[in-house]
Design a protein around this motif. Structure first.
Motif, PDB file in Angstrom:
ATOM      1  N   TRP A   1       0.897  -1.117  -0.100  1.00 44.94           N
ATOM      2  CA  TRP A   1       0.032   0.062  -0.149  1.00 44.94           C
ATOM      3  C   TRP A   1       0.838   1.221   0.135  1.00 44.94           C
ATOM      4  CZ3 TRP A   1      -4.987  -0.581  -0.460  1.00 44.94           C
ATOM      5  CH2 TRP A   1      -5.747  -1.803  -0.284  1.00 44.94           C
ATOM      6  N   TYR A   2       0.412   2.222  -0.867  1.00 44.35           N
ATOM      7  CA  TYR A   2       0.960   3.749  -0.664  1.00 44.35           C
ATOM      8  C   TYR A   2      -0.053   4.550  -0.177  1.00 44.35           C
ATOM      9  CZ  TYR A   2       4.827   2.095  -3.434  1.00 44.35           C
ATOM     10  OH  TYR A   2       5.827   1.324  -4.158  1.00 44.35           O
ATOM     11  N   LEU A   3       0.416   5.098   1.094  1.00 43.83           N
ATOM     12  CA  LEU A   3      -0.320   6.435   1.530  1.00 43.83           C
ATOM     13  C   LEU A   3       0.490   7.564   1.315  1.00 43.83           C
ATOM     14  CD1 LEU A   3      -1.434   4.729   4.898  1.00 43.83           C
ATOM     15  CD2 LEU A   3      -2.873   5.255   2.859  1.00 43.83           C
ATOM     16  N   GLY A   4       0.289   8.417   0.338  1.00 44.34           N
ATOM     17  CA  GLY A   4       1.327   9.525   0.012  1.00 44.34           C
ATOM     18  C   GLY A   4       2.457   8.873  -0.657  1.00 44.34           C
ATOM     19  N   GLU A   5       3.556   9.129   0.090  1.00 44.61           N
ATOM     20  CA  GLU A   5       4.786   8.690  -0.405  1.00 44.61           C
ATOM     21  C   GLU A   5       5.429   7.569   0.329  1.00 44.61           C
ATOM     22  OE1 GLU A   5       6.935   9.965  -2.981  1.00 44.61           O
ATOM     23  OE2 GLU A   5       5.062  11.160  -3.591  1.00 44.61           O
ATOM     24  N   ALA A   6       4.825   7.188   1.435  1.00 46.93           N
ATOM     25  CA  ALA A   6       5.136   5.908   2.378  1.00 46.93           C
ATOM     26  C   ALA A   6       4.585   4.621   1.620  1.00 46.93           C
ATOM     27  CB  ALA A   6       4.800   6.215   3.671  1.00 46.93           C
ATOM     28  N   PHE A   7       5.250   3.629   1.771  1.00 48.53           N
ATOM     29  CA  PHE A   7       5.003   2.278   1.277  1.00 48.53           C
ATOM     30  C   PHE A   7       4.979   1.321   2.520  1.00 48.53           C
ATOM     31  CE2 PHE A   7       6.655  -1.893  -0.167  1.00 48.53           C
ATOM     32  CZ  PHE A   7       5.589  -2.042  -1.002  1.00 48.53           C
ATOM     33  N   TYR A   8       3.839   0.596   2.463  1.00 50.02           N
ATOM     34  CA  TYR A   8       3.587  -0.346   3.512  1.00 50.02           C
ATOM     35  C   TYR A   8       3.488  -1.899   2.825  1.00 50.02           C
ATOM     36  CZ  TYR A   8       2.885   3.840   6.212  1.00 50.02           C
ATOM     37  OH  TYR A   8       3.157   5.291   6.690  1.00 50.02           O
ATOM     38  N   PRO A   9       4.267  -2.548   3.003  1.00 51.06           N
ATOM     39  CA  PRO A   9       4.059  -4.128   2.396  1.00 51.06           C
ATOM     40  C   PRO A   9       2.722  -4.638   2.989  1.00 51.06           C
ATOM     41  CG  PRO A   9       6.425  -3.664   2.974  1.00 51.06           C
ATOM     42  CD  PRO A   9       5.500  -2.376   3.722  1.00 51.06           C
ATOM     43  N   LEU A  10       2.372  -5.440   2.027  1.00 51.41           N
ATOM     44  CA  LEU A  10       1.227  -6.367   2.574  1.00 51.41           C
ATOM     45  C   LEU A  10       1.500  -6.908   3.835  1.00 51.41           C
ATOM     46  CD1 LEU A  10      -0.329  -8.212  -0.609  1.00 51.41           C
ATOM     47  CD2 LEU A  10      -0.923  -6.003   0.390  1.00 51.41           C
ATOM     48  N   GLY A  11       0.568  -6.968   4.708  1.00 51.17           N
ATOM     49  CA  GLY A  11       0.849  -7.555   6.190  1.00 51.17           C
ATOM     50  C   GLY A  11       1.275  -6.499   7.069  1.00 51.17           C
ATOM     51  N   GLN A  12       1.850  -5.564   6.760  1.00 47.47           N
ATOM     52  CA  GLN A  12       2.318  -4.678   7.829  1.00 47.47           C
ATOM     53  C   GLN A  12       1.343  -3.528   8.158  1.00 47.47           C
ATOM     54  OE1 GLN A  12       6.267  -2.762   6.610  1.00 47.47           O
ATOM     55  NE2 GLN A  12       5.635  -0.729   7.354  1.00 47.47           N
ATOM     56  N   PRO A  13       1.185  -3.381   9.488  1.00 46.58           N
ATOM     57  CA  PRO A  13       0.333  -2.347   9.900  1.00 46.58           C
ATOM     58  C   PRO A  13       0.264  -0.972   9.460  1.00 46.58           C
ATOM     59  CG  PRO A  13       1.359  -3.592  11.827  1.00 46.58           C
ATOM     60  CD  PRO A  13       2.028  -3.935  10.519  1.00 46.58           C
ATOM     61  N   LEU A  14      -0.817  -0.306   9.117  1.00 49.51           N
ATOM     62  CA  LEU A  14      -0.685   1.150   8.519  1.00 49.51           C
ATOM     63  C   LEU A  14      -0.643   1.941   9.846  1.00 49.51           C
ATOM     64  CD1 LEU A  14      -1.298  -0.895   5.988  1.00 49.51           C
ATOM     65  CD2 LEU A  14      -2.708   1.318   5.351  1.00 49.51           C
ATOM     66  N   PRO A  15      -0.285   3.277   9.829  1.00 54.94           N
ATOM     67  CA  PRO A  15      -0.451   4.156  10.690  1.00 54.94           C
ATOM     68  C   PRO A  15      -1.884   4.699  11.041  1.00 54.94           C
ATOM     69  CG  PRO A  15       0.572   5.237   8.795  1.00 54.94           C
ATOM     70  CD  PRO A  15       0.228   3.838   8.678  1.00 54.94           C
ATOM     71  N   ALA A  16      -2.159   5.195  12.133  1.00 50.37           N
ATOM     72  CA  ALA A  16      -3.450   5.696  12.508  1.00 50.37           C
ATOM     73  C   ALA A  16      -3.944   6.753  11.678  1.00 50.37           C
ATOM     74  CB  ALA A  16      -3.384   6.120  13.846  1.00 50.37           C
ATOM     75  N   LEU A  17      -5.028   6.914  11.190  1.00 51.77           N
ATOM     76  CA  LEU A  17      -5.833   7.888  10.423  1.00 51.77           C
ATOM     77  C   LEU A  17      -6.739   8.795  11.254  1.00 51.77           C
ATOM     78  CD1 LEU A  17      -6.119   5.761   6.910  1.00 51.77           C
ATOM     79  CD2 LEU A  17      -4.291   7.288   7.683  1.00 51.77           C
ATOM     80  N   HIS A  18      -6.780   9.997  11.131  1.00 45.83           N
ATOM     81  CA  HIS A  18      -7.890  11.018  11.532  1.00 45.83           C
ATOM     82  C   HIS A  18      -8.792  11.487  10.395  1.00 45.83           C
ATOM     83  CE1 HIS A  18      -5.643  10.467  15.336  1.00 45.83           C
ATOM     84  NE2 HIS A  18      -4.617  10.581  14.498  1.00 45.83           N
ATOM     85  N   GLN A  19      -8.466  11.565   9.060  1.00 48.31           N
ATOM     86  CA  GLN A  19      -9.351  12.156   8.309  1.00 48.31           C
ATOM     87  C   GLN A  19      -9.210  11.164   7.002  1.00 48.31           C
ATOM     88  OE1 GLN A  19      -7.749  15.910   7.399  1.00 48.31           O
ATOM     89  NE2 GLN A  19      -5.921  15.153   6.264  1.00 48.31           N
ATOM     90  N   PRO A  20     -10.198  11.216   6.027  1.00 41.98           N
ATOM     91  CA  PRO A  20     -10.212  10.368   4.953  1.00 41.98           C
ATOM     92  C   PRO A  20      -8.980  10.412   4.173  1.00 41.98           C
ATOM     93  CG  PRO A  20     -12.391  11.386   5.238  1.00 41.98           C
ATOM     94  CD  PRO A  20     -11.493  12.077   6.150  1.00 41.98           C
ATOM     95  N   THR A  21      -8.544   9.208   3.660  1.00 40.07           N
ATOM     96  CA  THR A  21      -7.419   9.138   2.879  1.00 40.07           C
ATOM     97  C   THR A  21      -7.451   8.282   1.857  1.00 40.07           C
ATOM     98  OG1 THR A  21      -6.055   9.747   4.937  1.00 40.07           O
ATOM     99  CG2 THR A  21      -4.791   8.838   3.067  1.00 40.07           C
ATOM    100  N   GLU A  22      -6.873   8.521   0.656  1.00 46.85           N
ATOM    101  CA  GLU A  22      -6.741   7.786  -0.733  1.00 46.85           C
ATOM    102  C   GLU A  22      -5.407   6.890  -0.581  1.00 46.85           C
ATOM    103  OE1 GLU A  22      -8.354   8.603  -4.654  1.00 46.85           O
ATOM    104  OE2 GLU A  22      -5.940   9.004  -4.866  1.00 46.85           O
ATOM    105  N   ALA A  23      -5.645   5.620  -0.624  1.00 46.92           N
ATOM    106  CA  ALA A  23      -4.594   4.623  -0.709  1.00 46.92           C
ATOM    107  C   ALA A  23      -4.683   3.934  -2.042  1.00 46.92           C
ATOM    108  CB  ALA A  23      -4.502   3.729   0.464  1.00 46.92           C
ATOM    109  N   LEU A  24      -3.305   3.623  -2.241  1.00 46.60           N
ATOM    110  CA  LEU A  24      -2.870   3.101  -3.593  1.00 46.60           C
ATOM    111  C   LEU A  24      -2.351   1.624  -3.448  1.00 46.60           C
ATOM    112  CD1 LEU A  24      -3.116   3.541  -6.708  1.00 46.60           C
ATOM    113  CD2 LEU A  24      -0.698   4.328  -6.604  1.00 46.60           C
TER     114      LEU A  24
END
Length: 622
Positions: free
Chosen positions: A558-581
């Motif tokens: 997953w990409y959140l902005g410029e940050a990449f998170y491999p499958l299975g790795q937790p994603l950081p806390a979100l406080h507002q709607p965010t588009e993920a790729l």
């Protein structure tokens, strides 16, 4: 223009060069145009943290065409690698960006392409041949370089080792891709190639090359038959089942009521039995020959980009562009053999088997028994007669232009098609966007259609505009020609001196039943919004369609902005709607024989307060 350019771009040979090894890769110059991306790329900004393979190419080059499947294979198997095509043009016509864009579409190139105006990148990276390859490592230093074909075998084992070495430094955020083919509307024809004619039954035959099919037409443009399913591949059988891969040359055998086809990118010769409505393979193995071959039994002999065919009795002449040779195929016993060309790429006349040819791309057997051919890379018109090769017009690999006049002074620019009619030769002067006549008695060349400028315009022949015409044939006093980059079939009438576009009908017969084109880069598919816990870290798991298997070891995630998170790795806390790729490397079917793709999905993550689970499942559509 000969000597300076010749020194810059010496030969199309297999080189192993070592300058610049270990040095920091030069940055791409500013101000150059890019294709297949939405903005220019920088070596040490956008491409840092990945392996970058620079492919120095020019779109006329047969060797550059041959390596494209190898590059796709490397991109498919190594997500850590990005290919950047650096288009350093040989011919003046190849310097125009719209022509490069057309070549990208024709050969389904999906990686970024940098237009190397003025050979600035070529000189920075000390390139010497087409194609030349330079590999830049994740730290921005030059790791390796090579030239010629066979890039997969040379690079793949090295990449496997280097990927492990640099694993912790890899940074694979998505590139700003904007593929040219995603903005091109579908047309009736797609890069139409060669033509053949049946003068008795009044039929035209046309290779609709990028639709992977052959059309049978009336002189008025009525579609009488469609040969081929439109699928890209190799399959014999009935007209609706058979598959071709960008076929080019055609010739009609009246006694057999059969067509012979140069199935160029399958490296095959096919026979189309028109009465039986069947397609069969009579020469080639489906694999490109990697070394010079002198002959053998056709079905057991590998070929190398057969580009055109011509007939003399029961002997089929073949313009074997990939080997820079002319071959023959006996239709009696299916034996193939070389009849002209040493395999060395150049312009040198003399005894046929020691003469040098350069990418012969069109040929015709004339009533005087000569086999006339256009040698594209030397911009020449030549002939084979009684075991000797001789040149009518042309001077060398880097001598080209646009000039009428006596044979000794006339110039062509990468001609591809040739026809013989009533004692004269007619040439599709492809990169000059013109049709030219060679008067064999007066030994003079004159332009009969076109201005030398690219475009599209019907009307008086000498003001008509063409776009890289490929082939031409005469039927009942009319000259039919493929206007390839305009995706049209057009007609010149010498009686009126005018050019018109032939409208094909009925269009229902030309509706494509296309299989999905294999692509490394699919447009991002929009998914339904997904609710995730607000203010807490969470994980996204996937439910894949049954047909997909994840590619093991590939950097799906997953990409959140410029940050990449491999499958299975937790994603950081979100406080507002965010588009993920989501970038997903997956294969259809068994991994050993599957089609693998880079799939992209876009999803809006909606944080919701409460005690919802931190494990969220995203369901992918079938």
């Amino acid at each position: 223009m000969g000597s300076v350019r010749y020194l810059l771009m010496v030969a199309f040979c297999f080189l192993r060069c070592q300058p610049m090894m270990g040095r920091r890769a030069p940055e791409f110059p500013s101000g150059l145009s890019w294709l297949n991306v939405s903005r220019p790329l920088a070596v040490h900004r956008d491409l840092a943290g990945r392996f970058v393979l620079l492919d120095f190419w020019t779109y006329c080059c047969i060797n550059c065409m041959h390596v494209l499947p190898e590059l796709k294979r490397l991109e498919r198997e190594f997500p850590e690698l990005v290919v950047v095509g650096v288009h350093s043009a040989k011919f003046a016509n190849e310097q125009e960006i719209e022509n490069i864009r057309a070549a990208i579409l024709r050969y389904d190139i999906e990686h970024p392409v940098l237009v190397d105006e003025g050979y600035r990148v070529w000189q920075l990276y000390d390139a010497h041949a087409w194609p030349t390859f330079v590999l830049i490592g994740p730290r921005g230093d030059v790791l390796w370089r090579s030239s010629g074909e066979g890039i997969y075998e040379a690079l793949a084992p090295r990449l496997r080792t280097w990927i492990e070495t640099y694993r912790s430094e890899l940074r694979l955020e998505p590139l700003p891709l904007r593929l040219e083919k995603q903005s091109r509307p579908a047309g009736v024809l797609a890069f139409p190639g060669k033509l053949a004619v049946d003068p008795v039954r009044k039929r035209l035959f046309l290779t609709d090359s990028n639709h992977n099919r052959i059309l049978v037409l009336s002189p008025a443009g009525e579609v009488l038959e469609v040969i081929g399913s439109g699928e890209e591949g190799w399959r014999d059988g009935g007209f609706t089942e058979a598959a071709f891969f960008r076929p080019q040359g055609l010739v009609y055998h009246p006694a057999q009521d059969a067509l012979y086809v140069a199935d160029t990118e399958n490296h095959l010769i096919r026979r189309v039995r028109l009465q039986d409505r069947r397609v069969e393979t009579i020469a080639g193995t489906g694999q490109q020959a990697r070394r010079l071959v002198r002959g053998g039994h056709g079905p057991n002999t590998p070929l190398n980009s057969p580009w055109d065919v011509a007939l003399a009795g029961d002997t089929l002449y073949i313009a074997m562009a990939g080997f820079h040779q002319l071959w023959t195929l006996s239709l009696k016993d299916l034996q193939v053999q070389v009849v002209a060309g040493s395999g060395y790429e150049n312009l040198a006349d003399g005894p046929a088997l020691v003469a040098a040819l350069a990418q012969p791309s069109g040929l015709v057997v004339a009533s005087d028994g000569r086999v006339y051919f256009v040698d594209s890379e030397t911009s020449s018109v030549r002939y084979l007669e009684k075991g000797q090769v001789r040149t009518l017009v042309g001077q060398g690999l880097f001598d080209f232009g646009y000039r009428d006049g006596a044979f000794a002074q006339a110039l062509f620019q990468h001609p591809i098609g040739i026809a013989y009619h009533e004692g004269a030769l007619y040439v599709a002067d492809t990169y000059n966007h013109a049709l030219r006549k060679l008067d064999l008695e007066a030994k003079r060349v004159e332009t009969i259609v076109g201005t030398g400028q690219r475009g599209y315009q019907d009307g008086p022949a000498l003001t008509a505009l063409l776009n890289e015409p490929n082939d031409l044939v005469w039927l009942d006093g009319q000259l039919y020609f493929t206007d390839t980059n305009n995706h049209l079939l057009r007609v010149y009438d010498p009686a009126t001196g005018a050019v018109r576009t032939l409208e094909l009908y009925p269009l229902e017969k030309l509706t494509m039943r296309r299989a999905r084109t294999q692509s490394l880069f699919e447009p991002a598919q929009e998914l339904l919004p997904v609710a995730v816990p607000a203010g807490r870290s969470f994980s996204l798991s996937l439910r894949l369609p049954p047909k997909y298997l994840l590619t093991e070891g590939a950097p799906s995630g997953w990409y959140l902005g410029e940050a990449f998170y491999p499958l299975g790795q937790p994603l950081p806390a979100l406080h507002q709607p965010t588009e993920a790729l989501l970038y997903l490397y997956a294969c259809e079917g068994k991994l050993s024989s599957s089609v693998c793709r880079l799939l992209r999905y876009r999803v809006k993550l909606q944080p919701e307060p409460g005690d919802s689970s931190s494990e969220v499942t995203v369901v992918l559509p079938e």
